[in-house]
Design a protein around this motif. Structure first.
Motif, mmCIF file in Angstrom:
data_model
loop_
_atom_site.group_PDB
_atom_site.id
_atom_site.type_symbol
_atom_site.label_atom_id
_atom_site.label_comp_id
_atom_site.label_asym_id
_atom_site.label_seq_id
_atom_site.Cartn_x
_atom_site.Cartn_y
_atom_site.Cartn_z
ATOM 1 N N LEU A 296 0.841 -1.207 0.000
ATOM 2 C CA LEU A 296 0.000 0.000 0.000
ATOM 3 C C LEU A 296 0.874 1.253 0.000
ATOM 4 C CD1 LEU A 296 -2.953 1.320 0.582
ATOM 5 C CD2 LEU A 296 -2.077 1.440 2.908
ATOM 6 N N TRP B 292 1.203 3.790 -3.203
ATOM 7 C CA TRP B 292 0.801 5.188 -3.059
ATOM 8 C C TRP B 292 1.945 6.126 -3.430
ATOM 9 C CZ3 TRP B 292 -3.384 6.736 0.931
ATOM 10 C CH2 TRP B 292 -4.510 5.937 0.738
ATOM 11 N N GLY C 247 -3.078 -0.162 -4.439
ATOM 12 C CA GLY C 247 -2.522 -0.291 -3.098
ATOM 13 C C GLY C 247 -3.553 -0.777 -2.100
ATOM 14 N N LEU C 248 -4.772 -0.276 -2.225
ATOM 15 C CA LEU C 248 -5.842 -0.672 -1.302
ATOM 16 C C LEU C 248 -6.333 -2.098 -1.541
ATOM 17 C CD1 LEU C 248 -7.942 2.619 -1.287
ATOM 18 C CD2 LEU C 248 -6.685 1.649 0.653
#
Length: 186
Positions: free
Chosen positions: A25, A29, A37-38
């Motif tokens: 993540l 980012w 990333g999420l």
């Protein structure tokens, strides 16, 4: 007593997966891949992947290696690679010319996620012994048996070399630049 051991491995595996996902993540980012990333590696929470991960948990390497050694294959890995586009194995298909299996060119956003994933995996499994050369070294030890598109390999190798030779800040800046340039040229 056996139940306590299984629960401990379950918790340790959960902690390792979450640590890895958190690193990916952060890396995604830094590059500008917020959604990826999420959502990175959410399939690891599916029953087939998580159960194998907990059962074969070692802490210093992928549980898939142990499952593969014991069974001759890893059901968790087969499930995982078929659902996660940041793995080069997801992009293996029959060549259009009928010459056999080959690597398809990966979209840049997945190559960049793969780079982030490899850095995070090295950090997770190497811990305090991690060095910026580790992801490159791991790739170099395995590349001879990869089925990967030449342009995908070139991009990944380039970023791994920048990481190894110039450090993390420079490598992630370069990945971010590549993504911006692609968006600009659309």
């Amino acid at each position: 007593m056996a139940e306590e051991g299984l629960l401990l491995k379950w918790l340790q595996h959960l902690r390792t997966v979450q640590h890895h996902r958190f690193l990916v993540l952060r890396h995604c980012w830094r590059v500008g891949l917020y959604r990826q990333g999420l959502t990175h590696d959410l399939s690891k929470f599916s029953p087939v992947e998580f159960a194998a991960g907990a059962r074969y948990y070692q802490g210093n390497r992928s549980p898939n290696e142990i499952e593969r050694r014991e069974k001759g294959y890893s059901a968790a890995w087969l499930h995982h690679k078929g659902r996660n586009r940041h793995h080069l194995e997801y992009w293996i298909d029959y060549a259009a010319d009928g010459s056999g299996m080959c690597g398809m060119k990966m979209p840049l956003k997945y190559v960049l996620e793969m780079f982030c994933d490899r850095v995070a995996a090295s950090k997770t499994y190497r811990g305090a012994a991690y060095r910026d050369s580790d992801p490159y070294d791991y790739y170099a030890r395995s590349v001879d048996h990869y089925i990967i598109h030449p342009e995908t390999a070139q991009t990944l190798e380039y970023l791994l070399r920048v990481l190894r030779d110039e450090g993390e800040d420079r490598a992630f800046a370069e990945a971010r630049r590549m993504l911006r340039e692609q968006k600009k040229n659309r």
